[in-house]
Write an enzyme that holds these catalytic residues in place. Structure first.
Site, PDB file in Angstrom:
ATOM      1  N   ARG A 157       0.851  -1.188   0.000  1.00 53.33           N
ATOM      2  CA  ARG A 157       0.000   0.000   0.000  1.00 53.33           C
ATOM      3  C   ARG A 157       0.884   1.234   0.000  1.00 53.33           C
ATOM      4  NH1 ARG A 157      -2.588  -1.488   5.543  1.00 53.33           N
ATOM      5  NH2 ARG A 157      -0.508  -2.348   5.631  1.00 53.33           N
ATOM      6  N   CYS A 267      -4.440   2.018  -7.832  1.00 56.15           N
ATOM      7  CA  CYS A 267      -4.703   0.579  -7.948  1.00 56.15           C
ATOM      8  C   CYS A 267      -6.181   0.217  -8.007  1.00 56.15           C
ATOM      9  CB  CYS A 267      -4.040  -0.158  -6.794  1.00 56.15           C
ATOM     10  SG  CYS A 267      -2.260  -0.097  -6.900  1.00 56.15           S
ATOM     11  N   LYS A 327      -5.377   9.242  -0.006  1.00 51.79           N
ATOM     12  CA  LYS A 327      -5.459   8.730   1.371  1.00 51.79           C
ATOM     13  C   LYS A 327      -4.279   9.338   2.130  1.00 51.79           C
ATOM     14  CE  LYS A 327      -2.542   4.713   0.924  1.00 51.79           C
ATOM     15  NZ  LYS A 327      -2.350   3.330   1.240  1.00 51.79           N
TER      16      LYS A 327
END
Ligand code: UDX
Length: 442
Positions: A157, A267, A327
């Site tokens: 991530r 992604c 994020k």
């Protein structure tokens, strides 16, 4: 082992530095000369916590070298990892032309037998295509080196990439060659011996599918909770409590159940589309994935509807957006809900005042018409309403009275459910969140 890494974006650079950490000798190459130059000057060209240190260590230890030509990267290599981008095409499929180019360049420049590993996220059957490209190119240049193809997807991530790579939940690789399998066992030996990391060994198409299925499944969980949040808004229930109540079931687990303004990044949006596209190509309509994507887009528009519900026309209104990255922990703006929102607001001739702790430089490039602020309260100053788009701790820790003091009107759309609704409502805010207690709509 001697390894090469081709493509030094998030995946490639973290992978290269991790390989060096495990004692391999790594040659790394990126097609972008300015990126290579940046790296040779010792600077990681994007924000990723912990990566600069890992990279510095690898270079100082003499185990990671950035080289200027692909041929040089491959000299004497045992295993070459393809980490180039696979950006989305308009039809939903990924652009695999960079993967193809690397395949044919490796066939041309290989100086001996080697294993060629796809690490970029690619649809099932890309391995077969690569073998075809390699065979064709080898015939052209008259090369007879053995090039074994394998798939070894990564699950890192952004913002957590170093930790995810050094301590992965699992290692997955697929190949039909015993030589390639043994080479990959050797590459990851440290993780298995010292960290007891589980390994899934399989063939190429299955490994490729594990990656797409994993990302699509995680995106499905998020969209499922966002759909539940819509119901919560209508019946007055609380999606956060529901997520907790569901997540305590061992069969469900607590991760990736957070409702909000939707998933973004390089992604999930691309992989959900690519997986649906692959399914269609092979004769199956994966309708579930179409719904996952539609629910996700709907969440972004929901924020606009909430703003319009409060402010009626948005033209001429000033809206603060707190958070630009898709994020926290990254400066990546790809498919960021915040950017989509800002674009829609600008299109409606609203004024956008945007704050982000690390992504403002990137914001300047994609949103030249937005005003940028490195202080969240300044971004709110005089704004008609504020939207929380990314749950950075700098935003989570804001105090209700400071927000009240800076905003022209106490209107907030908490798109990441970071604040306590009661605190804001008691402080006189028109408080909106996603699937939790909000003020009643106008
Ligand atoms: C993802 C996968 O997690 C990783 O395994 C894969 O290798 C690459 O894609 P990444 O895109 O870096 O990683 O971010 P991730 O932390 O998974 O979050 C993706 C998006 O989902 C973000 O926009 C995040 O805000 C959103 N999200 C995540 C939610 O909306 N709710 C959640 O519960 C979790």
């Amino acid at each position: 082992m001697k390894l090469s890494v081709i493509g030094l974006g998030h995946v490639g650079l973290v992978t290269a530095a991790a390989f060096a950490q495990w004692g391999h000798e790594v040659m790394a190459f990126d097609i972008d000369a300015s990126r290579r130059e940046h790296l040779r000057r010792g600077k990681v060209p994007f924000y990723e916590p912990g990566l600069q240190d890992l990279f510095d260590e690898a270079v100082a230890g003499g185990r990671l070298t950035v080289v200027d030509d692909l041929g040089g990267t491959l000299a004497g290599t045992d295993v070459a990892f393809v980490c180039v981008g696979t950006p989305p095409l308009p039809g939903g499929g990924p652009d695999l032309s960079y993967v193809e180019q690397v395949g044919s360049a490796v066939a041309e420049h290989a100086t001996g037998d080697l294993v060629l590993v796809e690490k970029s996220t690619v649809p099932a059957n890309t391995g077969r295509r690569l073998e075809q490209v390699i065979a064709r190119e080898q015939r052209r240049v008259g090369s007879s080196h053995r090039i074994y193809v394998a798939s070894n997807p990564e699950f890192l991530r952004e913002g957590n990439a170093v930790e995810d790579t050094l301590n992965p939940d699992r290692i997955v690789y697929g190949t039909s060659s015993v030589h390639a399998r043994d080479a990959l066992r050797e590459v990851y030996r440290v993780l298995v011996d010292e960290h007891d990391c589980p390994v899934v060994e399989t063939e190429v198409a299955t490994a490729e599918l594990i990656k797409h299925a994993s990302n699509a499944f995680l995106a499905t969980r998020i969209s499922f909770m966002n759909a539940v949040a819509q119901i919560c808004d209508r019946v007055g229930a609380d999606v956060e409590v529901i997520a907790r109540g569901m997540g305590l079931d061992d069969r469900i687990g607590p991760a990736f159940l957070r409702a909000g303004i939707g998933y973004g990044g390089s992604c999930f949006p691309k992989d959900v589309d690519a997986f649906a596209h692959l399914a269609r190509e092979v004769g199956y309509e994966f309708d579930l994935l179409e719904s996952v994507r539609a629910i996700n887009s709907g969440q972004r528009d929901l924020v606009l509807r909430k703003l319009e519900g409060e402010l009626w026309h948005l033209a001429g209104k000033s809206i603060a957006i707190l958070g630009a990255a898709f994020k926290p922990g990254t400066d990546d703006l790809r498919e960021s809900p915040a950017i989509y929102l800002a674009e829609q607001l600008l299109e409606q001739r609203a004024k956008v005042r945007i704050y982000d702790p690390v992504a403002l430089n990137a914001v300047a490039k994609v949103l030249p018409d937005a005003e940028r602020f490195d202080d969240p309260l300044e971004a709110c100053s005089g704004a008609h309403a504020v939207v929380v788009a990314t749950e950075w701790s700098e935003i989570r820790n804001l105090r209700v009275e400071d927000l009240r003091e800076h905003l022209a009107h106490p209107i907030i759309v908490d798109g990441r459910n970071v604040f306590d609704p009661d605190t804001f409502i008691e402080a006189g805010f028109r408080y909106h969140s996603i699937g939790r207690r909000s003020v009643s709509p106008i």
